[in-house]
Write a protein that holds these residues in place. Structure first.
Motif, mmCIF file in Angstrom:
data_model
loop_
_atom_site.group_PDB
_atom_site.id
_atom_site.type_symbol
_atom_site.label_atom_id
_atom_site.label_comp_id
_atom_site.label_asym_id
_atom_site.label_seq_id
_atom_site.Cartn_x
_atom_site.Cartn_y
_atom_site.Cartn_z
ATOM 1 N N CYS A 90 -68.448 48.026 -20.010
ATOM 2 C CA CYS A 90 -67.962 49.205 -20.753
ATOM 3 C C CYS A 90 -67.584 50.325 -19.788
ATOM 4 C CB CYS A 90 -69.033 49.740 -21.707
ATOM 5 S SG CYS A 90 -69.481 48.566 -22.966
ATOM 6 N N ALA A 91 -68.188 50.315 -18.621
ATOM 7 C CA ALA A 91 -67.905 51.351 -17.622
ATOM 8 C C ALA A 91 -66.846 50.891 -16.632
ATOM 9 C CB ALA A 91 -69.194 51.729 -16.897
ATOM 10 N N GLY A 92 -66.254 49.715 -16.892
ATOM 11 C CA GLY A 92 -65.144 49.268 -16.046
ATOM 12 C C GLY A 92 -65.509 48.307 -14.933
ATOM 13 N N GLN A 93 -66.764 47.820 -14.919
ATOM 14 C CA GLN A 93 -67.137 46.877 -13.852
ATOM 15 C C GLN A 93 -66.458 45.533 -14.090
ATOM 16 O OE1 GLN A 93 -71.368 46.276 -13.262
ATOM 17 N NE2 GLN A 93 -71.056 45.030 -11.437
ATOM 18 N N GLU A 94 -65.710 45.097 -13.111
ATOM 19 C CA GLU A 94 -65.021 43.799 -13.226
ATOM 20 C C GLU A 94 -65.661 42.740 -12.360
ATOM 21 O OE1 GLU A 94 -60.861 44.501 -12.606
ATOM 22 O OE2 GLU A 94 -60.657 45.443 -14.586
ATOM 23 N N VAL A 95 -66.208 43.145 -11.234
ATOM 24 C CA VAL A 95 -66.853 42.181 -10.347
ATOM 25 C C VAL A 95 -68.369 42.368 -10.491
ATOM 26 C CG1 VAL A 95 -67.120 41.407 -7.964
ATOM 27 C CG2 VAL A 95 -64.903 42.263 -8.745
ATOM 28 N N GLY A 96 -69.059 41.272 -10.843
ATOM 29 C CA GLY A 96 -70.490 41.358 -11.172
ATOM 30 C C GLY A 96 -71.431 41.367 -9.976
ATOM 31 N N HIS A 97 -71.040 42.042 -8.938
ATOM 32 C CA HIS A 97 -71.886 42.225 -7.751
ATOM 33 C C HIS A 97 -71.781 43.708 -7.444
ATOM 34 C CE1 HIS A 97 -73.046 40.675 -3.468
ATOM 35 N NE2 HIS A 97 -73.044 42.007 -3.418
ATOM 36 N N ILE A 98 -72.910 44.407 -7.509
ATOM 37 C CA ILE A 98 -72.835 45.865 -7.399
ATOM 38 C C ILE A 98 -72.011 46.313 -6.202
ATOM 39 C CG2 ILE A 98 -75.042 46.039 -6.166
ATOM 40 C CD1 ILE A 98 -75.200 48.862 -7.300
ATOM 41 N N HIS A 99 -71.207 47.352 -6.431
ATOM 42 C CA HIS A 99 -70.388 47.891 -5.348
ATOM 43 C C HIS A 99 -70.165 49.377 -5.589
ATOM 44 C CE1 HIS A 99 -67.922 46.084 -8.515
ATOM 45 N NE2 HIS A 99 -67.087 47.091 -8.321
ATOM 46 N N VAL A 100 -70.118 50.099 -4.484
ATOM 47 C CA VAL A 100 -69.877 51.539 -4.547
ATOM 48 C C VAL A 100 -68.455 51.787 -4.045
ATOM 49 C CG1 VAL A 100 -70.669 53.811 -3.789
ATOM 50 C CG2 VAL A 100 -72.321 51.943 -4.021
ATOM 51 N N HIS A 101 -67.678 52.461 -4.876
ATOM 52 C CA HIS A 101 -66.304 52.807 -4.481
ATOM 53 C C HIS A 101 -66.322 54.133 -3.721
ATOM 54 C CE1 HIS A 101 -64.058 50.008 -7.197
ATOM 55 N NE2 HIS A 101 -65.131 50.132 -7.971
ATOM 56 N N LEU A 102 -65.587 54.190 -2.630
ATOM 57 C CA LEU A 102 -65.315 55.467 -1.957
ATOM 58 C C LEU A 102 -63.808 55.658 -1.987
ATOM 59 C CD1 LEU A 102 -67.866 54.112 -0.150
ATOM 60 C CD2 LEU A 102 -67.724 56.358 0.854
ATOM 61 N N ILE A 103 -63.382 56.663 -2.713
ATOM 62 C CA ILE A 103 -61.950 56.869 -2.945
ATOM 63 C C ILE A 103 -61.539 58.208 -2.329
ATOM 64 C CG2 ILE A 103 -60.164 57.045 -4.729
ATOM 65 C CD1 ILE A 103 -61.970 55.333 -6.540
ATOM 66 N N PRO A 104 -60.899 58.148 -1.162
ATOM 67 C CA PRO A 104 -60.506 59.396 -0.500
ATOM 68 C C PRO A 104 -59.557 60.226 -1.367
ATOM 69 C CG PRO A 104 -60.377 57.559 1.050
ATOM 70 C CD PRO A 104 -60.587 56.978 -0.327
ATOM 71 N N ARG A 105 -59.737 61.540 -1.318
ATOM 72 C CA ARG A 105 -58.916 62.440 -2.114
ATOM 73 C C ARG A 105 -58.265 63.489 -1.232
ATOM 74 N NH1 ARG A 105 -60.137 62.567 -7.518
ATOM 75 N NH2 ARG A 105 -58.232 63.824 -7.592
ATOM 76 N N LYS A 106 -57.130 63.979 -1.681
ATOM 77 C CA LYS A 106 -56.515 65.088 -0.954
ATOM 78 C C LYS A 106 -55.888 66.074 -1.935
ATOM 79 C CE LYS A 106 -52.433 62.388 0.105
ATOM 80 N NZ LYS A 106 -51.697 61.619 1.023
ATOM 81 N N ALA A 107 -55.535 67.227 -1.427
ATOM 82 C CA ALA A 107 -54.993 68.279 -2.290
ATOM 83 C C ALA A 107 -53.749 67.777 -3.022
ATOM 84 C CB ALA A 107 -54.639 69.503 -1.439
ATOM 85 N N ASN A 108 -53.653 68.149 -4.277
ATOM 86 C CA ASN A 108 -52.469 67.843 -5.097
ATOM 87 C C ASN A 108 -52.177 66.346 -5.256
ATOM 88 O OD1 ASN A 108 -51.998 70.680 -5.215
ATOM 89 N ND2 ASN A 108 -51.074 70.545 -3.178
ATOM 90 N N ASP A 109 -53.237 65.507 -5.210
ATOM 91 C CA ASP A 109 -52.992 64.071 -5.398
ATOM 92 C C ASP A 109 -52.951 63.688 -6.878
ATOM 93 O OD1 ASP A 109 -55.654 64.065 -6.197
ATOM 94 O OD2 ASP A 109 -56.380 62.922 -4.482
ATOM 95 N N GLU A 110 -53.162 64.691 -7.731
ATOM 96 C CA GLU A 110 -53.059 64.525 -9.184
ATOM 97 C C GLU A 110 -54.113 63.615 -9.803
ATOM 98 O OE1 GLU A 110 -48.991 63.766 -10.260
ATOM 99 O OE2 GLU A 110 -48.356 65.687 -9.430
ATOM 100 N N GLY A 111 -55.167 63.325 -9.043
ATOM 101 C CA GLY A 111 -56.271 62.554 -9.596
ATOM 102 C C GLY A 111 -57.252 63.465 -10.319
#
Ligand code: 5GP
Ligand code: ZN
Length: 144
Positions: A90-111
């Protein structure tokens, strides 16, 4: 686990772009990056979620998350990033092996922020919510 994609990646049976590694954890580039440098950190041992994790392994995992976060910060000249776990389908987990996402962000990336993944709050009084959570804690205590 023999049929787990991320176990195979940790064991090098499936190739990946390794960012960092130690005896307990493995960090590699996401194959479908949300931003440049999007990295996934996993424990080498198979766990589905943090709830099942040995606390020591959890410590090692987050020590690696910290190291990778610093590395990405240096690489892209910015400490800005979203760090998160999708726990359960329900939270979007697709791969059933725990993993931590690190998603770099920058100014005005619209995320957005982590809070922007859902807006389903039904207006329940927060005192009621905290009571329910505390009651669960007591239920579990009685089970022990
Ligand atoms: P989840 O939705 O389970 O939190 O995220 C799983 C992530 O693993 C996704 O972002 C997806 O792009 C990534 N992924 C899935 N298969 C592979 C693969 O074979 N190699 C790599 N490097 N990443 C993968
Ligand atoms: Zn696994």
């Amino acid at each position: 686990m023999s049929d787990c994609l991320f176990c195979k990646i940790a064991n090098k049976e499936i190739p990946s772009h390794c960012v960092a590694e130690d005896d307990y954890s493995y960090a590699f580039l996401d194959i479908n990056p949300s931003s440049l440098g999007h990295t996934v950190v996993i424990p080498k041992k198979h766990y589905f979620s943090i709830s099942e994790m040995d606390e020591q392994d959890l410590g090692f995992l987050f020590a690696m998350v910290k190291r990778v976060g610093l590395l990405l910060g240096e690489t892209f000249d910015s400490p800005n990033m979203n760090i998160g776990i999708n726990q359960g389908s329900c939270a979007g987990q697709e791969v059933g092996h725990i993993h931590v996402h690190l998603i770099p962000r920058k100014a005005n990336d619209e995320g957005g922020s982590i809070q922007s993944v859902v807006a389903s709050y039904n207006g329940e009084d927060l005192s009621e919510t905290v009571e329910r959570i505390r009651a669960s804690k007591n239920k579990n205590k009685n089970k022990e």
